[in-house]
Structure formats: structure tokens, C-alpha cells
Design a protein around this motif. Structure first.
Motif, PDB file in Angstrom:
ATOM      1  N   GLY A 163     104.259   6.297  46.467  1.00 44.81           N
ATOM      2  CA  GLY A 163     103.637   7.538  47.372  1.00 44.81           C
ATOM      3  C   GLY A 163     103.948   8.681  46.282  1.00 44.81           C
ATOM      4  N   HIS A 164     104.171   8.862  45.437  1.00 48.64           N
ATOM      5  CA  HIS A 164     104.274  10.106  44.550  1.00 48.64           C
ATOM      6  C   HIS A 164     102.850  10.635  44.156  1.00 48.64           C
ATOM      7  N   ARG A 165     102.721  11.730  43.846  1.00 46.08           N
ATOM      8  CA  ARG A 165     101.396  12.311  43.771  1.00 46.08           C
ATOM      9  C   ARG A 165     101.599  13.528  42.615  1.00 46.08           C
ATOM     10  N   ILE A 166     100.567  13.910  41.914  1.00 41.14           N
ATOM     11  CA  ILE A 166     100.494  15.137  41.283  1.00 41.14           C
ATOM     12  C   ILE A 166      99.364  16.067  41.820  1.00 41.14           C
ATOM     13  N   LEU A 167      99.663  17.113  42.169  1.00 41.13           N
ATOM     14  CA  LEU A 167      98.835  18.091  42.964  1.00 41.13           C
ATOM     15  C   LEU A 167      98.540  19.354  41.934  1.00 41.13           C
ATOM     16  N   MET A 168      97.293  19.209  41.632  1.00 42.17           N
ATOM     17  CA  MET A 168      96.878  20.521  40.442  1.00 42.17           C
ATOM     18  C   MET A 168      96.002  21.514  41.074  1.00 42.17           C
ATOM     19  N   TYR A 169      95.872  22.398  40.712  1.00 51.52           N
ATOM     20  CA  TYR A 169      95.028  23.725  41.101  1.00 51.52           C
ATOM     21  C   TYR A 169      94.345  24.413  40.172  1.00 51.52           C
ATOM     22  N   SER A 170      92.800  24.612  40.366  1.00 51.02           N
ATOM     23  CA  SER A 170      92.077  25.242  39.436  1.00 51.02           C
ATOM     24  C   SER A 170      90.972  26.329  40.063  1.00 51.02           C
ATOM     25  N   ALA A 171      90.743  27.226  39.202  1.00 51.62           N
ATOM     26  CA  ALA A 171      89.655  28.174  39.681  1.00 51.62           C
ATOM     27  C   ALA A 171      88.269  27.990  39.312  1.00 51.62           C
ATOM     28  N   ALA A 172      87.418  28.422  40.079  1.00 52.41           N
ATOM     29  CA  ALA A 172      85.976  28.229  39.200  1.00 52.41           C
ATOM     30  C   ALA A 172      85.790  29.195  38.257  1.00 52.41           C
ATOM     31  N   PRO A 173      85.247  28.746  37.032  1.00 48.65           N
ATOM     32  CA  PRO A 173      85.107  29.631  35.812  1.00 48.65           C
ATOM     33  C   PRO A 173      84.162  30.796  36.169  1.00 48.65           C
ATOM     34  N   GLY A 174      84.690  32.148  35.788  1.00 44.12           N
ATOM     35  CA  GLY A 174      84.200  33.544  36.075  1.00 44.12           C
ATOM     36  C   GLY A 174      84.513  33.929  37.209  1.00 44.12           C
ATOM     37  N   SER A 175      85.177  33.283  38.162  1.00 46.40           N
ATOM     38  CA  SER A 175      85.295  33.710  39.750  1.00 46.40           C
ATOM     39  C   SER A 175      86.642  34.761  39.686  1.00 46.40           C
ATOM     40  N   PRO A 176      86.614  35.730  40.640  1.00 46.77           N
ATOM     41  CA  PRO A 176      87.689  36.302  40.918  1.00 46.77           C
ATOM     42  C   PRO A 176      89.130  35.594  40.979  1.00 46.77           C
ATOM     43  N   SER A 177      89.025  34.411  41.158  1.00 43.07           N
ATOM     44  CA  SER A 177      90.155  33.591  41.472  1.00 43.07           C
ATOM     45  C   SER A 177      90.608  33.303  40.225  1.00 43.07           C
ATOM     46  N   GLU A 178      89.833  32.982  39.103  1.00 42.26           N
ATOM     47  CA  GLU A 178      90.147  32.567  37.938  1.00 42.26           C
ATOM     48  C   GLU A 178      90.929  33.852  37.201  1.00 42.26           C
ATOM     49  N   ALA A 179      90.471  34.931  37.659  1.00 39.15           N
ATOM     50  CA  ALA A 179      91.036  36.198  37.045  1.00 39.15           C
ATOM     51  C   ALA A 179      92.332  36.548  37.531  1.00 39.15           C
ATOM     52  N   ALA A 180      92.360  36.215  39.161  1.00 39.59           N
ATOM     53  CA  ALA A 180      93.627  36.303  39.444  1.00 39.59           C
ATOM     54  C   ALA A 180      94.762  35.202  38.988  1.00 39.59           C
ATOM     55  N   LEU A 181      94.415  34.038  38.659  1.00 37.41           N
ATOM     56  CA  LEU A 181      95.258  33.247  38.063  1.00 37.41           C
ATOM     57  C   LEU A 181      95.408  33.447  36.521  1.00 37.41           C
TER      58      LEU A 181
END
Length: 294
Positions: free
Chosen positions: A259-277
């Protein structure tokens, strides 16, 4: 004398979905006022092609070992989606009559640790146990989700972070989500899936009991029986270091029965979220405190 009604996960789920299904949506002609919301037991039984007596016994916990064909018929009659249908089948599976025992603390697989470490400072990632306890995280995952916790907390089973517990009981973690209600519903729906799959997990049952007692919001959501695997989607953050982010997440379930899992996060390229990341990644470099994953 009528048999007393037993509270079983299968019966509770059937009742919740029967109550939520409107007669018109099921093609049932309704005459006069109805005392209860949703379909009556005999109406659902007729739609599923089973006897009303058998369905009543199933819902009341007096019948076990329902065939897959019966469960499929009930799922169709209740208009269940794919996740709900799979959950219904899990609840209908006979469980061993063994006494629940505490399990040994879970550990992350070495390969899973290596994978999130290899992502380095580019992808926030955590390894979660079946009960959403954090078994390991990389630097960016730690700073994104729980920078107020010690970096080596996942290595200490007695006080390792648990994302669901923190979501409802930790003010710092709760404030991280701009759409908290959406995130809370998703967390409970995912936990329902796990609870159906691991019905003999004592530690999981204790977590659910703790949250039900300490959080009225969790108890209210749990009583509604939301069910969803939540393998991907978007989470909305308001991070204290870098501001707002909209990050896509993917949950990679490991190919075993843990039941284990790997949770991964990413931001859309060129988005403000990518800049924040990128800013958050710079924070990791500034602190230069490695996360111990071994």
C-alpha cells in the motif's frame, strides 16, 4: 423475532449510496411522500435483480460471501463509478477472523528512497505508507509539505509525520492549502479506499478513530463515505516561503501489497508556480541541511 442490525463497512457503504440515489435517477416511480431519502431497500433489490430479503440481510450484516455477480448488479443499480465499484468488491470480500494486532513500523523500500533522492532538487517527492505516514522525503518535498517538522522525522516511527493527521490537526499544514475542503475530501476519499483494502489493519483503524474523535470535520466527511483513488490531480498551496503554487501531483503505487506510494509534485513549464518552485529550491540550497533517508 427480527435479527438485530450489525454495523459493517459493507452495510454502511450500501446504505450511504442507497440514500444518495434519487428515485428519478434510478428510473423508479415514486408515489406520495417518502419517509427516508433515496431508494427503499426493496426498490434497490428489484433494480439489482435480487430478493428484498437477501439484500436486507446483506445490508444488515447477516449475509456474507456475496458473489461477484451480485456485487456487480448492486453496483450497476447504485450507479457507482469505477472507484466505488472496486471499493464495494473489497468490502464484500470475506476477511480472516483474526484478531487485529499492531503491525511493525513500515519502512520505505531502498529503491523508493533512491528514486526520490535521484529527483534531487527538481521534484518534491515523498514516500508514503498505506496510512499516509511519511516514510521518506527529499529536501524539496520536506520543505514544500512540512518545513516546520524536523528533516529526519520520517526516520522516527514514534513521531513521523502523517499527512492526513496533519491536514486535520496541524494548523501549519492545514494553512498550506488554499482549497482545504477540496483537499480534505480527497484525503478522506483516498483513506476510504485503503480502509476497504486493508480491513484488518489495526493501526489504520486507530488512526481513523483518533481523527473521528478529535476532528468533527473529519468525522463529518468520513460519515459521507467518499471513495476515490486520487492517483493524480492538482493541489493548490499557499506556502509561507514562496507564496501560492498550483502543482500537479502523481501518486505512484509500488508494485507490492504494502500500500506504499510515491507522491510527486510538478509545476506547468513557464508558469508562476514553476517560478515559485525554483524559489523554494533555492531555499533548500540556502539551508544546506540534507534530509537523512537512510
Amino acid at each position: 423475532m427480527a435479527e438485530s442490525e450489525k454495523q459493517t463497512p459493507l452495510g454502511e457503504f450500501l446504505r450511504s449510496r442507497r440514500a444518495a440515489l434519487k428515485p428519478d435517477d434510478a428510473g423508479v416511480v415514486s408515489y406520495g411522500a417518502r419517509r427516508v431519502p433515496g431508494l427503499r431497500r426493496e426498490e434497490l433489490a428489484q433494480l439489482a435483480g435480487v430478493s428484498a430479503t437477501y439484500y436486507t440481510r446483506l445490508e444488515q450484516g447477516h449475509s456474507v460471501n456475496a458473489s461477484p455477480a451480485v456485487i456487480d448488479a448492486l453496483a450497476r443499480a447504485l450507479n457507482l463509478d469505477a472507484d466505488e465499484r472496486a471499493h464495494l468488491h473489497e468490502l464484500a470480500r470475506p476477511t480472516p477472523g483474526k484478531r487485529r494486532r499492531p503491525s511493525r513500523p513500515a519502512t520505505a523500500r531502498p529503491g523508493a528512497r533512491q528514486l526520490i533522492d535521484a529527483m534531487g532538487g527538481d521534484v518534491p517527492a515523498v514516500v508514503l505508507g498505506r496510512r499516509t505516514e511519511v516514510l521518506a522525503w527529499n529536501d524539496l518535498g520536506h520543505l514544500l509539505l512540512a518545513g516546520h517538522c524536523a528533516a529526519d522525522a520520517p526516520d522516527r516511527p514514534a513521531d513521523r509525520p502523517n499527512l492526513t493527521r496533519m491536514l486535520f490537526l496541524d494548523a501549519h499544514h492545514r494553512d498550506l492549502y488554499t482549497r482545504w475542503q477540496e483537499e480534505a475530501t480527497r484525503a478522506v476519499a483516498s483513506l476510504r479506499v485503503v480502509a476497504g483494502r486493508f480491513q484488518d489493519d489495526r493501526d489504520l483503524a486507530e488512526l481513523i478513530g483518533e481523527l473521528s474523535m478529535r476532528s468533527p470535520e473529519f468525522a463529518s466527511l468520513w460519515s459521507k463515505h467518499p471513495v476515490a483513488t486520487c492517483a493524480s490531480g492538482t493541489k493548490y498551496f499557499r506556502h509561507p516561503e514562496v507564496g501560492e503554487l498550483a502543482l500537479q501531483f502523481e501518486a505512484l503505487h509500488l508494485p507490492d501489497d504494502s500500500g506504499h506510494r510515491i507522491l510527486m509534485y510538478s509545476a506547468a513549464p513557464g508558469s508562476p508556480s514553476e517560478a515559485a518552485l525554483h524559489l523554494l529550491r533555492a531555499k533548500v540550497t540556502e539551508t544546506s541541511v540534507p534530509v537523512r533517508t537512510r
